[in-house]
Structure formats: C-alpha cells, structure tokens
Design a protein around this motif. Sequence first.
Motif, PDB file in Angstrom:
ATOM      1  N   ARG A   1      12.313 -23.847  -4.967  1.00  0.00           N
ATOM      2  CA  ARG A   1      11.056 -24.952  -5.187  1.00  0.00           C
ATOM      3  C   ARG A   1       9.886 -24.819  -4.210  1.00  0.00           C
ATOM      4  O   ARG A   1       8.873 -24.901  -4.563  1.00  0.00           O
ATOM      5  N   GLU A   2      10.216 -24.032  -3.014  1.00  0.00           N
ATOM      6  CA  GLU A   2       9.042 -23.816  -2.273  1.00  0.00           C
ATOM      7  C   GLU A   2       8.224 -22.935  -2.762  1.00  0.00           C
ATOM      8  O   GLU A   2       6.876 -22.863  -2.544  1.00  0.00           O
ATOM      9  N   ILE A   3       8.772 -21.751  -3.275  1.00  0.00           N
ATOM     10  CA  ILE A   3       7.966 -20.653  -3.725  1.00  0.00           C
ATOM     11  C   ILE A   3       7.007 -21.357  -4.925  1.00  0.00           C
ATOM     12  O   ILE A   3       5.664 -21.063  -4.914  1.00  0.00           O
ATOM     13  N   VAL A   4       7.491 -22.267  -5.860  1.00  0.00           N
ATOM     14  CA  VAL A   4       6.861 -22.601  -6.888  1.00  0.00           C
ATOM     15  C   VAL A   4       5.711 -23.764  -6.425  1.00  0.00           C
ATOM     16  O   VAL A   4       4.519 -23.766  -6.601  1.00  0.00           O
ATOM     17  N   SER A   5       6.031 -24.513  -5.459  1.00  0.00           N
ATOM     18  CA  SER A   5       5.092 -25.613  -4.783  1.00  0.00           C
ATOM     19  C   SER A   5       4.023 -24.869  -4.248  1.00  0.00           C
ATOM     20  O   SER A   5       2.996 -25.688  -3.890  1.00  0.00           O
ATOM     21  N   ARG A   6       4.214 -23.686  -3.494  1.00  0.00           N
ATOM     22  CA  ARG A   6       3.152 -22.911  -2.878  1.00  0.00           C
ATOM     23  C   ARG A   6       1.932 -22.523  -3.920  1.00  0.00           C
ATOM     24  O   ARG A   6       0.875 -22.060  -3.337  1.00  0.00           O
ATOM     25  N   ARG A   7       2.522 -22.416  -4.961  1.00  0.00           N
ATOM     26  CA  ARG A   7       1.636 -21.638  -6.006  1.00  0.00           C
ATOM     27  C   ARG A   7       0.800 -22.627  -6.992  1.00  0.00           C
ATOM     28  O   ARG A   7      -0.099 -22.641  -7.396  1.00  0.00           O
ATOM     29  N   LEU A   8       1.687 -23.923  -7.312  1.00  0.00           N
ATOM     30  CA  LEU A   8       1.054 -24.925  -8.117  1.00  0.00           C
ATOM     31  C   LEU A   8       1.011 -26.138  -7.463  1.00  0.00           C
ATOM     32  O   LEU A   8       1.762 -26.598  -6.548  1.00  0.00           O
ATOM     33  N   SER A   9      -0.054 -26.845  -7.882  1.00  0.00           N
ATOM     34  CA  SER A   9      -0.208 -28.342  -7.495  1.00  0.00           C
ATOM     35  C   SER A   9       0.080 -29.361  -8.198  1.00  0.00           C
ATOM     36  O   SER A   9       0.262 -30.685  -7.877  1.00  0.00           O
TER      37      SER A   9
ATOM     38  N   GLY B   1       1.570 -30.360 -12.459  1.00  0.00           N
ATOM     39  CA  GLY B   1       2.349 -30.062 -13.646  1.00  0.00           C
ATOM     40  C   GLY B   1       3.900 -30.403 -13.631  1.00  0.00           C
ATOM     41  O   GLY B   1       4.327 -30.226 -12.580  1.00  0.00           O
ATOM     42  N   ASN B   2       4.353 -30.490 -14.757  1.00  0.00           N
ATOM     43  CA  ASN B   2       5.837 -30.416 -15.077  1.00  0.00           C
ATOM     44  C   ASN B   2       6.465 -29.389 -15.298  1.00  0.00           C
ATOM     45  O   ASN B   2       6.250 -28.885 -16.127  1.00  0.00           O
ATOM     46  N   VAL B   3       6.997 -28.726 -14.420  1.00  0.00           N
ATOM     47  CA  VAL B   3       7.536 -27.438 -14.376  1.00  0.00           C
ATOM     48  C   VAL B   3       9.181 -27.250 -14.368  1.00  0.00           C
ATOM     49  O   VAL B   3       9.743 -27.936 -13.714  1.00  0.00           O
ATOM     50  N   SER B   4       9.443 -26.535 -15.449  1.00  0.00           N
ATOM     51  CA  SER B   4      11.171 -26.098 -15.750  1.00  0.00           C
ATOM     52  C   SER B   4      11.179 -24.575 -15.480  1.00  0.00           C
ATOM     53  O   SER B   4      10.505 -23.752 -16.072  1.00  0.00           O
ATOM     54  N   ALA B   5      12.080 -24.254 -14.504  1.00  0.00           N
ATOM     55  CA  ALA B   5      12.611 -23.047 -14.494  1.00  0.00           C
ATOM     56  C   ALA B   5      13.756 -22.910 -14.574  1.00  0.00           C
ATOM     57  O   ALA B   5      15.030 -23.378 -13.976  1.00  0.00           O
ATOM     58  N   ASN B   6      14.426 -22.011 -15.529  1.00  0.00           N
ATOM     59  CA  ASN B   6      15.697 -21.709 -15.850  1.00  0.00           C
ATOM     60  C   ASN B   6      16.013 -20.304 -15.463  1.00  0.00           C
ATOM     61  O   ASN B   6      15.355 -19.291 -15.832  1.00  0.00           O
ATOM     62  N   LEU B   7      17.131 -20.100 -14.843  1.00  0.00           N
ATOM     63  CA  LEU B   7      17.678 -19.076 -14.556  1.00  0.00           C
ATOM     64  C   LEU B   7      18.943 -18.597 -15.539  1.00  0.00           C
ATOM     65  O   LEU B   7      19.954 -19.317 -15.449  1.00  0.00           O
ATOM     66  N   SER B   8      18.748 -17.439 -16.224  1.00  0.00           N
ATOM     67  CA  SER B   8      20.204 -17.128 -16.849  1.00  0.00           C
ATOM     68  C   SER B   8      20.613 -15.881 -16.231  1.00  0.00           C
ATOM     69  O   SER B   8      19.805 -14.799 -15.752  1.00  0.00           O
ATOM     70  N   TYR B   9      21.853 -15.983 -15.815  1.00  0.00           N
ATOM     71  CA  TYR B   9      22.390 -14.914 -14.912  1.00  0.00           C
ATOM     72  C   TYR B   9      23.549 -14.248 -15.518  1.00  0.00           C
ATOM     73  O   TYR B   9      24.682 -15.167 -16.058  1.00  0.00           O
ATOM     74  N   GLN B  10      24.008 -13.098 -15.500  1.00  0.00           N
ATOM     75  CA  GLN B  10      25.125 -12.503 -15.941  1.00  0.00           C
ATOM     76  C   GLN B  10      25.503 -11.284 -15.247  1.00  0.00           C
ATOM     77  O   GLN B  10      24.585 -10.516 -14.618  1.00  0.00           O
ATOM     78  N   ARG B  11      26.780 -11.519 -14.727  1.00  0.00           N
ATOM     79  CA  ARG B  11      27.344 -10.237 -13.775  1.00  0.00           C
ATOM     80  C   ARG B  11      28.244  -9.403 -14.702  1.00  0.00           C
ATOM     81  O   ARG B  11      28.842  -9.687 -15.423  1.00  0.00           O
ATOM     82  N   GLY B  12      27.806  -8.207 -14.409  1.00  0.00           N
ATOM     83  CA  GLY B  12      28.664  -7.169 -15.405  1.00  0.00           C
ATOM     84  C   GLY B  12      30.058  -7.183 -15.218  1.00  0.00           C
ATOM     85  O   GLY B  12      30.634  -7.584 -14.009  1.00  0.00           O
TER      86      GLY B  12
ATOM     87  N   GLY C   1       9.161 -15.049  -8.344  1.00  0.00           N
ATOM     88  CA  GLY C   1       7.637 -14.741  -8.182  1.00  0.00           C
ATOM     89  C   GLY C   1       7.135 -13.965  -9.126  1.00  0.00           C
ATOM     90  O   GLY C   1       5.792 -14.340  -9.480  1.00  0.00           O
ATOM     91  N   GLU C   2       7.567 -13.181  -9.663  1.00  0.00           N
ATOM     92  CA  GLU C   2       7.015 -12.250 -11.043  1.00  0.00           C
ATOM     93  C   GLU C   2       7.029 -13.184 -12.197  1.00  0.00           C
ATOM     94  O   GLU C   2       5.935 -13.066 -12.937  1.00  0.00           O
ATOM     95  N   ALA C   3       7.941 -13.946 -12.516  1.00  0.00           N
ATOM     96  CA  ALA C   3       7.666 -15.018 -13.692  1.00  0.00           C
ATOM     97  C   ALA C   3       6.559 -15.938 -13.201  1.00  0.00           C
ATOM     98  O   ALA C   3       5.783 -16.450 -14.128  1.00  0.00           O
ATOM     99  N   LEU C   4       6.596 -16.486 -11.969  1.00  0.00           N
ATOM    100  CA  LEU C   4       5.504 -17.250 -11.509  1.00  0.00           C
ATOM    101  C   LEU C   4       3.919 -16.544 -11.775  1.00  0.00           C
ATOM    102  O   LEU C   4       3.151 -17.566 -12.057  1.00  0.00           O
ATOM    103  N   ASN C   5       3.763 -15.622 -11.466  1.00  0.00           N
ATOM    104  CA  ASN C   5       2.790 -14.719 -11.693  1.00  0.00           C
ATOM    105  C   ASN C   5       2.381 -14.717 -12.920  1.00  0.00           C
ATOM    106  O   ASN C   5       1.043 -15.176 -13.414  1.00  0.00           O
ATOM    107  N   ALA C   6       3.064 -14.652 -13.923  1.00  0.00           N
ATOM    108  CA  ALA C   6       3.001 -14.577 -15.394  1.00  0.00           C
ATOM    109  C   ALA C   6       2.561 -16.112 -15.731  1.00  0.00           C
ATOM    110  O   ALA C   6       1.638 -16.266 -16.647  1.00  0.00           O
TER     111      ALA C   6
END
Length: 308
Positions: free
Chosen positions: A63-71, A73-84, A153-158
């Motif tokens: 949340r802090e990473i996103v709030s430092r870049r954006l002031s 907007g309604n932002v949804s951040a979804n993490l899909s994770y798979q362990r091998g 951070g990379e997704a946020l850059n995009a």
Amino acid sequence: MTGETHRTAAADDALNSMTGFGRAEGALGAARWTWELRSVNGKGLDVRLRLPGGLESIETQAREIVSRRLSRGNVSANLSYQRGQGDLVPQVNETGLNAVLTSLEAIRAHVPDAAPVALEAILAQKGVIDWKEPEEDETEREALETALLESLGEALNALCAMRASEGRAIETVLRGQLATIADLTQQAEDAPCRSLDAIRARLSAQVAALMETGAGLDPARLHQEAALLATKADIREELDRLVAHVAAARALLDKGGPVGRRFDFLAQEFNREANTLCSKSNGTELTAIGLELKTVIDQMREQIQNLE
C-alpha cells in the motif's frame, strides 16, 4: 523501502490520467507470480489489494509503494501466486493412515482369504499423505517478500506509464478547448451588440416606442431605467474573468502533476461566467456565443474528470 520506486522530476510535471493498467510477472526458485494493477477515476486514492493466503505480511508495504506513486484513483492490485510442486514435501497423516488400516482389518475379518493390500495402494488413499510447503526460514521469507514487492514496482511503472500517456492525450484536448474558449471570449468582446452606439440606438428605439403609446411616461424616469438596464447588461466583468480563468487553466497545465481537483474547481468558475453571460445577453449573437461557451466548458469538464 523495499520495492519502492521514486517519481522523477519529469514525472512530477506530467499530467496524468486516473485510468490505467499495469502487469508484471516474477519468479523465485519454483515460485511464480503475477501482479495486475488497474485504476479508474476516484475522488481520492483508494487502494484495494487481493493477496493469496500466507502473503498478507506484504500488504502494508504494498500500500505504501502505491500511495507514494499515485495521489488519486480507485486502484485494484491483484497478486496471483503459485508455488512449484517441487517445493512441496510429503507428510504422513497419522490419523488418516490409522483410519485406513483399521478399515482394512475390519474387512480382513470378514474376508480372511483376501490378498494382502500393497503399501502403494494404502498410501494412495485420500488423506493418508499430505503435501505441504516446507518450512521457510527468515532469510528465504525476506527474499520472497523483496522479490514480490519489486515486481509490484514494475507493474506500477507500467500503470503509471499508461496513466501518463493518457494524461498527455487529455492535455492536448484541454489546450484545444481552452483555445476555443479564449476565441469565443474574444468574439463576445467584439460582438456588435455590445458597442455603445448599438446599445444607445436599441434603448432609444425602445423608449420611443413606449412614448408613442401615449402612456404619459416620464422621460427622465425612462432614462434612468434605460441606464440601469444598460448597466445590468454589461458583461465586462464576465469577460475579464473568463480571460483570467483561461490563463489560470493554462498555468495548471504547464505546472502538471496532480492538478485535477483544482482544474475541476476552475471549470465550475468557467461555467458560472458562461451562465451569467447568457443571462445578461442583449443580442442573439451574444446568446449564441454564450451557449457555445457552455457546450465547450461541459466537454472540458468531462475530460477533467479523468485527471489525477
């Protein structure tokens, strides 16, 4: 902060939209993940995170990473994770195994001549073997969290790149609309119906028509009323304020950054002056200009709603 990316001076000057999308993939060992970020218009900044179970520990930092870049907007951040699968280790479920063995003994009591059951068949029974993730030490956990936040951070850059691209497009539209407002303001300034001679002739004709009715009107009183009407129809202040608003709006565009709220307030002021101009209009030409002003201002306000 881990995974944090900082705005550059150029980014601070950019005019950004609140609409965008960003995606980034990452991997560490056998683990794989994907971040997807979407943002749409909002009055403030609302960040909604969807994290898999067991990864809630990165929520605050994310949340802090996103709030430092954006002031805004309604932002949804979804993490899909798979362990091998290779990271999972088998573990005997004592309860499940005992239940299967007890059942086999009961069956053998009824069918004593039955062939012995192979060990592989016993282990294949559901609930006998559990596949669990190996215990992570603190170093491994920190490495995973660091990698996940870097990918964020990379997704946020995009996402920011798309918002900036749309922001440049909006800026182009807004500058064109401001040029149109400035041109219409000048047309109102130059409208023939605003000249002193035109106002004097029109009022004189109206007074003469009233006098011809033989209603016994007082010429001095009529002169006073005519002067009052002329004063009420004066749009000098409205024109001056429109010119000032155009200059202020262009200054906001030049400044860049998160100026959406201030621009929205300025658009309300534009609309107020256009309404007053229409109400004070003393000629069809000026009314037409005022209505066109209102149309352009409404279109401009639609664009402003997308600004950060």
